[in-house]
Design an enzyme around this catalytic site. Structure first.
Site, mmCIF file in Angstrom:
data_model
loop_
_atom_site.group_PDB
_atom_site.id
_atom_site.type_symbol
_atom_site.label_atom_id
_atom_site.label_comp_id
_atom_site.label_asym_id
_atom_site.label_seq_id
_atom_site.Cartn_x
_atom_site.Cartn_y
_atom_site.Cartn_z
ATOM 1 N N CYS A 1 0.841 -1.198 0.000
ATOM 2 C CA CYS A 1 0.000 0.000 0.000
ATOM 3 C C CYS A 1 0.875 1.248 0.000
ATOM 4 O O CYS A 1 2.094 1.175 0.016
ATOM 5 C CB CYS A 1 -0.937 0.008 1.208
ATOM 6 S SG CYS A 1 -0.068 0.257 2.770
ATOM 7 N N CYS B 1 3.567 1.653 2.593
ATOM 8 C CA CYS B 1 4.809 0.916 2.315
ATOM 9 C C CYS B 1 5.742 1.756 1.438
ATOM 10 O O CYS B 1 6.941 1.876 1.716
ATOM 11 C CB CYS B 1 4.502 -0.402 1.604
ATOM 12 S SG CYS B 1 3.566 -1.577 2.588
ATOM 13 N N ASP C 1 9.200 27.526 -32.923
ATOM 14 C CA ASP C 1 10.248 27.847 -33.895
ATOM 15 C C ASP C 1 9.623 27.725 -35.286
ATOM 16 O O ASP C 1 8.884 26.775 -35.554
ATOM 17 C CB ASP C 1 11.408 26.855 -33.737
ATOM 18 C CG ASP C 1 12.537 27.168 -34.706
ATOM 19 O OD1 ASP C 1 12.827 28.347 -34.920
ATOM 20 O OD2 ASP C 1 13.098 26.201 -35.254
ATOM 21 N N ASP D 1 17.941 24.682 -31.005
ATOM 22 C CA ASP D 1 16.768 24.861 -30.140
ATOM 23 C C ASP D 1 17.018 24.347 -28.725
ATOM 24 O O ASP D 1 16.223 24.623 -27.827
ATOM 25 C CB ASP D 1 15.548 24.129 -30.722
ATOM 26 C CG ASP D 1 15.088 24.719 -32.034
ATOM 27 O OD1 ASP D 1 15.139 25.949 -32.179
ATOM 28 O OD2 ASP D 1 14.694 23.951 -32.923
#
Length: 839
Positions: free
Chosen positions: A11, A14, A440, A643
């Site tokens: 769970c 944990c 761009d 870029d």
């Protein structure tokens, strides 16, 4: 990031425990644990042995993923950690549990609730009936012993989890019922039949068994649903071919895929899958790349084109050279990207993590308090214990822990199917919050393949002569515009007799080269006017070309203009629609380009963008993004090496068309297809996933906020409501199942459907209006100079007002919209003034 597999987590408590333990290890910078895939990612310099020791001391099993098999290498059959191993085990446990639970319910409640007759031997023999219940319940507890082993082990390690709640609830019911059985037996032996009969109502054996069985049912449904969330990765793994046909000494040999090495020559026939990434050496074919991009229309490929592993060769026989093999192939990188994203945590998950860390201890405290309060109010011990048990078994930390990761996994899988890769859970969450998208121009809005549209030779120069000079110079350049001129020259069979040497490329401006006693130059207007004289007629022609969205390139020979060649880049078919979709989502679209303002405005008008920032050199993109980020959350979309700085600077970097390796490394989101429409699709998917997470978290919190008080009996005196522990267990079982099932609804989401797009409300947005920039300008001598500079600046649509002083040598510019410093500088310098600084 080092990746590990953690066993034994049941769970959210944990996973929180593991994360807390590993974070304390020296050298660990960050740690992210995924309950969904039982995986853990650790950043930092910590030794693996120390990390493993910390997890084991916390009470869990762990092993490190190795470089190949455990990194989801699609070619490795042994890698099966995504295989659903839990569901078959839980199904087996559930069947055996029901085998014993059904007769138990018959003996405990059948004769009371439905008047079913007991076998003759048991009629009136209450001790025998109770003993049968004891034996059947014990069998169910043995079958589901994992709850007790895990639960009490976690309690011993001071890290109670969901199993602890189940184990305590079932144990309390079992122990108290066993006590009641002995007390009933003692009363019968003493002849006190009335007391003995009263103890029959204190037996909760069926509650203990039903709790365990229903929780197992819920766990099985949850495991089955969780298994489906990883279907996208599993389907990608299955795509990988297992063999390849390699040519060795012109002899074809079929080998295992892991034996293929970089540089090997392989052949692919029609109908076969391409084994690894490569380059076509011979032949041509139509390649179906839907496995990687989601695009079903085959792409024509010929000699020199690249092909990717797992794609389908449709029509032709091709011979290829392997360029990427093993975990370096595109498919393996996609799988790694998706799985790594699943191992990371979204910021929104931190809320649930904080709650999960203290959830179980708080619930145990509430259960003890509930029992005490009911006893103090005069309730019988059995009733009080039932209320406490109900609190224990209805509380569900699992729903909290699963709320975010299941939605992230399904969202990532959906993106992968459509060629949209989110590198981390953070990028999937944050993409939907974008307010500005910077595009761009070249290769993003346009095809990135400019073509020659016009040739205007100067007086006394022929088109062939102009093209020959341009070809001789541009042949030395790698610029896309140069490629358009070279392509045109080859199409016209132009062979230049000029051998150009000493070529100097000035980024964003032009080229200069020498050929014997000739000096050749080519570039934009600002560049060429420094070298040669441009007549007013030619300048007018260039302006007209620019207004049409074309880029005029000027060429000179020995300082004399020989003509203009106009080149235009074609807008992608889907770009205007994609930009309109972004605007309909409340997103501002900005176009960045190195073109002059007129050319940029023409392209921007065709595309439909909100703002055009022209004259941006490659190194200037990053500063523009930085400026935009001051006011809003910004995404940068690009595809090239230049870029990369801007992609890194942006809140979200998006590499389009798979881009270059550098762009992909810098980006947060990778789009496999070269389509701008995938940008709004990615944003749409992110928003839908985030909405799904909010729904899951609401359900998980709401369930516990309502369920725990109901189980504790808070509403009993007001409304007469109380909850049987069995119904509490059923509710707990369904809570996690509901969360996972809700996340699976994302599989039916159409991310390309723009009908339901809504404009987002921008929070804490800084005011853009009245932003000012101060320019230092040299060359102004009088009031006429002031008026000239003021007029040229205020002609820009982004400039609201310009206050110019020739005495101070400044221009204070008030902006209504963002604009690049390069654009302001260019506007002033076009009027023959010098700009020395902009702040």
């Amino acid at each position: 990031m080092k990746q590990y597999i953690v066993n034994g987590m049941t769970c959210a408590a944990c996973s929180a425990r593991v994360e807390k333990a590993v974070s304390k290890v020296d050298g660990v910078e960050s740690c992210s644990v995924s309950l969904l895939t039982n995986s853990m990612g650790v950043d930092g310099t910590a030794n693996s042995a120390d990390v493993i020791r910390a997890v084991e001391e916390a009470g869990y099993g762990i092993f490190e993923k190795k470089s190949k098999s455990d990194k989801l290498n699609a070619t490795n059959k042994d890698d099966d950690f995504l295989k659903d191993k839990e569901t078959p085990k839980l199904k087996k446990r559930l069947i055996f549990s029901f085998v014993f639970l059904i007769p138990l319910m018959y003996f405990s409640m059948g004769h009371v609730m439905w008047n079913w007759r007991l076998p003759t031997f048991f009629e009136g023999n209450h001790i025998a009936v109770a003993l049968v219940q004891l034996l059947l319940t014990t069998a169910v507890m043995v079958i589901n012993q994992k709850f007790f082993i895990s639960g009490f082990k976690s309690l011993w390690n001071k890290a109670p989890n969901m199993d602890t709640l189940v184990a305590l609830g079932a144990s309390a019911a079992y122990v108290y019922s066993t006590y009641a059985l002995f007390a009933m037996t003692s009363a019968f032996l003493k002849g006190d039949s009335a007391s003995a009969m009263s103890y029959m109502h204190e037996l909760y054996f069926e509650s203990a068994a039903m709790i365990l069985t229903l929780i197992t049912l819920g766990k099985m449904l949850e495991a089955r649903s969780k298994g489906r969330t990883t279907d996208a990765i599993k389907s990608l793994i299955k795509l990988a071919p297992q063999t390849a046909n390699i040519l060795k000494d012109d002899v074809e040999e079929e080998v295992s895929i892991d034996q293929v090495k970089k540089g090997d020559i392989f052949v692919v026939r029609p109908g076969e899958n391409i084994p690894v990434d490569g380059i076509i050496l011979e032949g041509s074919s139509a390649i179906n790349e839907s496995a990687l991009t989601g695009e079903s229309i085959p792409v024509d490929k010929s000699v020199g084109d690249s092909v990717s592993g797992a794609t389908l060769n449709h029509s032709g026989f091709i011979k290829c050279e392997a360029t990427r093999v093993g975990e370096d192939t595109t498919l393996s990188q996609i799988i790694k990207m998706v799985s790594d994203a699943a191992a990371t945590k979204a910021p929104i998950a931190k809320i649930a993590d904080r709650v999960s860390g203290v959830f179980v201890p708080i619930v145990i405290s509430i259960a003890v308090l509930t029992i005490a309060v009911w006893l103090l109010t005069g309730a019988e011990i059995g009733t009080s214990l039932a209320r406490g048990i109900s609190v224990l078994v209805i509380s569900c930390p699992c729903a909290l822990g699963l709320a975010t990761p299941v939605a992230i996994m399904v969202g990532n899988g959906m993106g992968a199917k459509n060629g949209i890769m989110f590198k981390t859970a953070v990028s999937l969450e944050e993409t939907g919050k974008i307010q500005v998208v910077a595009l761009d121009k070249t290769g993003t809005i346009t095809l990135g393949e400019p073509k020659v549209t016009d040739m205007i030779p100067a007086n006394g120069i022929t088109e062939e002569e102009l093209l020959e000079i341009a070809f001789a110079l541009e042949e030395k350049s790698e610029h896309p515009l140069a490629h358009a001129i070279v392509t045109m020259a080859k199409e016209r069979a132009i062979k230049s007799s000029l051998e150009v040497r000493d070529v100097q490329a000035l980024s964003g401006n032009g080229l200069i080269g020498k050929s014997e006693n000739l000096t050749l130059a080519g570039g934009n207007f600002n560049f060429i006017k420094e070298i040669s004289t441009v007549s007013p007629e030619m300048e007018k022609v260039s302006i007209e070309l620019s207004e049409e969205g074309k880029t005029p390139l000027f060429f000179s020979r020995n300082g004399k203009l020989v003509g203009i060649i106009a080149v235009a880049d074609v807008i992608k078919e889907d770009s205007p629609r994609a930009i309109k979709e972004l605007q309909n989502m409340g997103i501002r679209v900005v176009m960045l380009t190195g073109d002059n303002q007129r050319t940029a405005n023409a392209i921007g008008e065709q595309a439909g963008v909100d703002q055009v920032i022209a004259g941006v050199l490659p190194e200037g993109k990053e500063s523009v993004i930085r400026s935009l980020k001051e006011n809003m959350k910004v995404a940068m979309v690009g595809d090239g090496i230049n870029d990369a700085p801007a992609l890194t600077r942006a809140d979200i970097g998006i590499a389009i068309g798979a881009g270059t390796d550098i762009a992909i490394d810098a980006a947060d989101v990778v789009l496999m297809k070269n389509r701008l429409s995938d940008v709004p699709a990615a944003i749409r998917l992110s928003r839908k996933t985030l909405r799904n997470i909010h729904q899951n978290l609401f359900w998980a919190f709401f369930y516990n906020v309502i369920g725990i008080p109901l189980a504790a009996g808070v509403f009993y005196n007001i409304l007469g409501w109380q909850l049987n522990p069995m119904f509490g267990a059923a509710a707990m079982s369904l809570s996690s199942f509901c969360v996972v099932t809700n996340a699976l609804r994302l599989n039916w989401f159409n991310m390309y459907d723009s009908k339901n797009d809504k404009k987002i409300k921008i929070k804490n947005k800084k005011e853009v209006n009245n932003m000012t920039m101060t320019m230092k300008i040299e060359g102004m001598m009088c009031g006429h100079c002031e008026a000239t500079v003021k007029k040229c600046l205020e002609a820009l649509p982004e400039v609201k007002e310009a206050v110019v002083s020739h005495e101070n040598g400044t221009a204070v510019v008030t902006l209504s919209e963002n604009i690049s410093p390069e654009t302001l500088k260019k506007a002033v310098e076009d009027k023959d003034y010098s700009v020395t600084d902009i702040k």
